[in-house]
Design a protein around this motif. Sequence first.
Motif, mmCIF file in Angstrom:
data_model
loop_
_atom_site.group_PDB
_atom_site.id
_atom_site.type_symbol
_atom_site.label_atom_id
_atom_site.label_comp_id
_atom_site.label_asym_id
_atom_site.label_seq_id
_atom_site.Cartn_x
_atom_site.Cartn_y
_atom_site.Cartn_z
ATOM 1 N N GLN A 80 9.755 53.986 132.200
ATOM 2 C CA GLN A 80 9.594 55.232 131.442
ATOM 3 C C GLN A 80 10.323 55.186 130.109
ATOM 4 O O GLN A 80 9.802 55.642 129.093
ATOM 5 C CB GLN A 80 10.083 56.420 132.274
ATOM 6 C CG GLN A 80 9.198 56.705 133.462
ATOM 7 C CD GLN A 80 9.888 57.596 134.496
ATOM 8 O OE1 GLN A 80 11.015 58.042 134.305
ATOM 9 N NE2 GLN A 80 9.208 57.836 135.604
ATOM 10 N N GLN A 81 11.536 54.634 130.078
ATOM 11 C CA GLN A 81 12.338 54.660 128.860
ATOM 12 C C GLN A 81 12.005 53.551 127.881
ATOM 13 O O GLN A 81 12.061 53.754 126.671
ATOM 14 C CB GLN A 81 13.826 54.578 129.220
ATOM 15 C CG GLN A 81 14.328 55.809 129.939
ATOM 16 C CD GLN A 81 15.789 55.664 130.341
ATOM 17 O OE1 GLN A 81 16.512 54.820 129.839
ATOM 18 N NE2 GLN A 81 16.222 56.520 131.251
ATOM 19 N N SER A 82 11.664 52.369 128.390
ATOM 20 C CA SER A 82 11.512 51.218 127.505
ATOM 21 C C SER A 82 10.097 50.660 127.403
ATOM 22 O O SER A 82 9.772 49.976 126.442
ATOM 23 C CB SER A 82 12.433 50.081 127.970
ATOM 24 O OG SER A 82 13.777 50.507 127.953
ATOM 25 N N VAL A 83 9.266 50.930 128.401
ATOM 26 C CA VAL A 83 7.919 50.354 128.428
ATOM 27 C C VAL A 83 6.914 51.410 128.907
ATOM 28 O O VAL A 83 6.231 51.220 129.907
ATOM 29 C CB VAL A 83 7.866 49.108 129.349
ATOM 30 C CG1 VAL A 83 6.579 48.322 129.109
ATOM 31 C CG2 VAL A 83 9.066 48.210 129.164
ATOM 32 N N PRO A 84 6.802 52.545 128.205
ATOM 33 C CA PRO A 84 5.882 53.587 128.672
ATOM 34 C C PRO A 84 4.461 53.038 128.795
ATOM 35 O O PRO A 84 3.982 52.343 127.916
ATOM 36 C CB PRO A 84 5.952 54.654 127.586
ATOM 37 C CG PRO A 84 7.047 54.273 126.664
ATOM 38 C CD PRO A 84 7.447 52.868 126.955
ATOM 39 N N GLY A 85 3.842 53.333 129.943
ATOM 40 C CA GLY A 85 2.493 52.853 130.199
ATOM 41 C C GLY A 85 2.446 51.412 130.656
ATOM 42 O O GLY A 85 1.373 50.870 130.918
ATOM 43 N N GLY A 86 3.601 50.781 130.763
ATOM 44 C CA GLY A 86 3.663 49.379 131.149
ATOM 45 C C GLY A 86 3.675 49.196 132.655
ATOM 46 O O GLY A 86 3.451 50.129 133.422
ATOM 47 N N SER A 87 3.943 47.973 133.053
ATOM 48 C CA SER A 87 3.974 47.637 134.474
ATOM 49 C C SER A 87 5.092 46.630 134.720
ATOM 50 O O SER A 87 5.658 46.065 133.787
ATOM 51 C CB SER A 87 2.632 47.060 134.908
ATOM 52 O OG SER A 87 2.347 45.873 134.194
ATOM 53 N N VAL A 88 5.382 46.407 135.993
ATOM 54 C CA VAL A 88 6.436 45.464 136.366
ATOM 55 C C VAL A 88 5.848 44.355 137.239
ATOM 56 O O VAL A 88 4.948 44.597 138.043
ATOM 57 C CB VAL A 88 7.612 46.182 137.076
ATOM 58 C CG1 VAL A 88 7.220 46.696 138.443
ATOM 59 C CG2 VAL A 88 8.834 45.297 137.164
ATOM 60 N N VAL A 89 6.345 43.158 137.017
ATOM 61 C CA VAL A 89 6.063 42.011 137.875
ATOM 62 C C VAL A 89 7.385 41.693 138.573
ATOM 63 O O VAL A 89 8.418 41.564 137.909
ATOM 64 C CB VAL A 89 5.568 40.796 137.054
ATOM 65 C CG1 VAL A 89 5.417 39.566 137.931
ATOM 66 C CG2 VAL A 89 4.270 41.128 136.335
ATOM 67 N N ALA A 90 7.360 41.614 139.904
ATOM 68 C CA ALA A 90 8.576 41.384 140.679
ATOM 69 C C ALA A 90 8.490 40.021 141.370
ATOM 70 O O ALA A 90 7.442 39.686 141.942
ATOM 71 C CB ALA A 90 8.761 42.488 141.711
ATOM 72 N N ILE A 91 9.587 39.273 141.309
ATOM 73 C CA ILE A 91 9.664 37.968 141.958
ATOM 74 C C ILE A 91 10.854 37.988 142.910
ATOM 75 O O ILE A 91 11.998 38.116 142.475
ATOM 76 C CB ILE A 91 9.821 36.810 140.941
ATOM 77 C CG1 ILE A 91 8.698 36.828 139.904
ATOM 78 C CG2 ILE A 91 9.831 35.475 141.674
ATOM 79 C CD1 ILE A 91 9.069 37.522 138.639
ATOM 80 N N LEU A 92 10.574 37.894 144.200
ATOM 81 C CA LEU A 92 11.618 37.828 145.216
ATOM 82 C C LEU A 92 11.929 36.354 145.443
ATOM 83 O O LEU A 92 11.106 35.610 145.984
ATOM 84 C CB LEU A 92 11.147 38.488 146.510
ATOM 85 C CG LEU A 92 12.129 38.453 147.677
ATOM 86 C CD1 LEU A 92 13.420 39.185 147.327
ATOM 87 C CD2 LEU A 92 11.494 39.048 148.916
ATOM 88 N N GLU A 93 13.089 35.928 144.974
ATOM 89 C CA GLU A 93 13.524 34.543 145.138
ATOM 90 C C GLU A 93 14.455 34.500 146.336
ATOM 91 O O GLU A 93 15.365 35.316 146.442
ATOM 92 C CB GLU A 93 14.248 34.071 143.887
ATOM 93 C CG GLU A 93 13.387 34.167 142.631
ATOM 94 C CD GLU A 93 14.181 33.924 141.363
ATOM 95 O OE1 GLU A 93 14.870 32.876 141.291
ATOM 96 O OE2 GLU A 93 14.124 34.770 140.467
#
Length: 142
Positions: A80-93
């Motif tokens: 919300q604060q830094s990438v409005p309308g964006g998405s996240v990619v998560a990598i569980l190492e």
Amino acid sequence: MNLTTTPFRPGDKVADDGERLALATFLAGGVLPRERILTLAWLDADDRVTGIAVPVREVPQHPSDDDAARFGGVIASVTQQSVPGGSVVAILERPGEQSVTAADRAWNTALRAQAAQRDFRLHGLFVAAGGAVRPIAMDDAG
């Protein structure tokens, strides 16, 4: 085994599942982790690399409700604060075999539930273990 990938830079387009897997592989670096880390990387609204990547250490094997809420809150806040309308990619190492485990599925379920509850896009969840990076699909939730 070739573990090298093309480096990603801010502004690079990540257009499809293959490119998201390449990004996850790049971010995981060596895919023989010695500890559990959840790396979160954001794409902008046009699916371009933002350069924001946060490795979170001391990730529990199974997410509690509090763990899920904490991670979901961080992801939603940054989005919300830094990438409005964006998405996240998560990598569980994580250490161990490359096959997807019940704990990996629990993280998948927890993060996807947080995405739905907090209204952010989880554009991919990947597991880096045993020398490989593999996606966890929505139907792998459990």
